[in-house]
Design an enzyme around this catalytic site. Sequence first.
Site, short mmCIF file in Angstrom:
data_model
loop_
_atom_site.label_atom_id
_atom_site.label_comp_id
_atom_site.label_asym_id
_atom_site.label_seq_id
_atom_site.Cartn_x
_atom_site.Cartn_y
_atom_site.Cartn_z
CD GLU A 146 -2.88 1.21 2.31
OE1 GLU A 146 -2.53 0.91 3.45
OE2 GLU A 146 -4.06 1.54 2.02
CG ASP A 179 -6.30 4.45 0.88
OD1 ASP A 179 -6.98 5.47 0.62
OD2 ASP A 179 -6.23 3.94 2.01
CG HIS A 182 -2.97 6.85 1.26
ND1 HIS A 182 -2.58 7.66 2.30
CD2 HIS A 182 -3.44 5.72 1.84
CE1 HIS A 182 -2.79 7.03 3.45
NE2 HIS A 182 -3.33 5.85 3.20
CG HIS A 205 -8.04 0.48 1.64
ND1 HIS A 205 -6.98 0.59 2.50
CD2 HIS A 205 -8.57 -0.76 1.83
CE1 HIS A 205 -6.85 -0.54 3.19
NE2 HIS A 205 -7.80 -1.38 2.79
NE ARG A 211 -7.73 7.30 5.63
CZ ARG A 211 -7.50 6.36 4.73
NH1 ARG A 211 -8.43 6.02 3.85
NH2 ARG A 211 -6.35 5.76 4.67
CD GLU A 240 -7.78 2.23 5.43
OE1 GLU A 240 -7.33 2.98 4.54
OE2 GLU A 240 -7.09 1.35 5.97
C1 LER Z 1 -3.42 4.21 6.51
O1 LER Z 1 -3.65 5.53 6.15
C2 LER Z 1 -4.05 3.27 5.55
O2 LER Z 1 -4.44 3.62 4.47
C3 LER Z 1 -4.21 1.86 5.97
O3 LER Z 1 -4.74 1.08 4.95
C4 LER Z 1 -2.96 1.31 6.60
O4 LER Z 1 -2.33 0.36 5.85
MN MN Z 2 -5.65 2.26 3.18
#
Ligand code: LER
Ligand code: MN
Length: 269
Positions: A146, A179, A182, A205, A211, A240
């Site tokens: 990730e 994700d 991110h 994710h 977030r 998430e």
């Molecule tokens: C942390 O920000 C995240 O995205 C989680 O999936 C930790 O691996």
């Molecule tokens: Mn994540």
Amino acid sequence: MKLATQDKPFFPESLKEKLEYIKSIGFEGFEIDGKLLLERFDEVQRASEATGVPIIAACGGYEGWIGDFDEAKRKNGLSEIKDILRKLGKLGGQGIVVPAAWGMFSKRLPPMVPPRSDEEDRRILIESLSQLNEVAIETGTYVYLEPLNRYEDHMINTLEVASSLIEEGNFSNVKIIADFYHMNIEEPIIAESLKREKKYLGHVHIADSHRYQPGHGHLDFISGFSALQEIGYNGYMTFECRVLGEDERKLYTQSIRYIKECIEKSRAK
Ligand code: LER
Ligand code: MN
């Protein structure tokens, strides 16, 4: 594309009720904390069988990062991740999400200069991933590497860097988890990055730009999902996120509905 969720404080405590609840609000899978999986394996297995809700992946729940500066912690992390993979394999789960490290160092925050060189970071990551790749092969699982944003990790921030590590190690059972939170910080155009790095994409994710629950922020999920459709991604997308607002259950359910609408619109595009 199927939707899964991580655990939430407002879900029921008992595993069977938890899985029943997430099914009732529209999820098709559960992404479990690794520690919970190890400590309550029998109960998790029974709950998954009884409800028909698969444990699709694990995330977190181990001590020590695959890129830890501290060698003893790295070894401990690897050993716990291997245990989690073995348990996941028994449940037919797909794999575990692992960043290089989370919250260990940021090159964008003081003291800015990490105690280890970039070359050494890469060497350590390749070594850790080689070990995990072996166990993933043995257990029929995957390691989902990730990329995190620059404030949460200094080693792997983009899909491209994750791909380059997989290429370098020639790892059959290491894939990328993308994700959206991110990517919103690190990828110039999310849809373009997803298309470019499609070869190794294995898991996703989702959270909004801040977030919190999807639909509450300003992220353009439809263009990202269209790219996922275009590259033929048919895996899970795991929520998430934290939930902003008072009635968390209601807001979370609305967010699932919102994401399902985005998926529909992305199909039409
Ligand atoms: C942390 O920000 C995240 O995205 C989680 O999936 C930790 O691996
Ligand atoms: Mn994540």
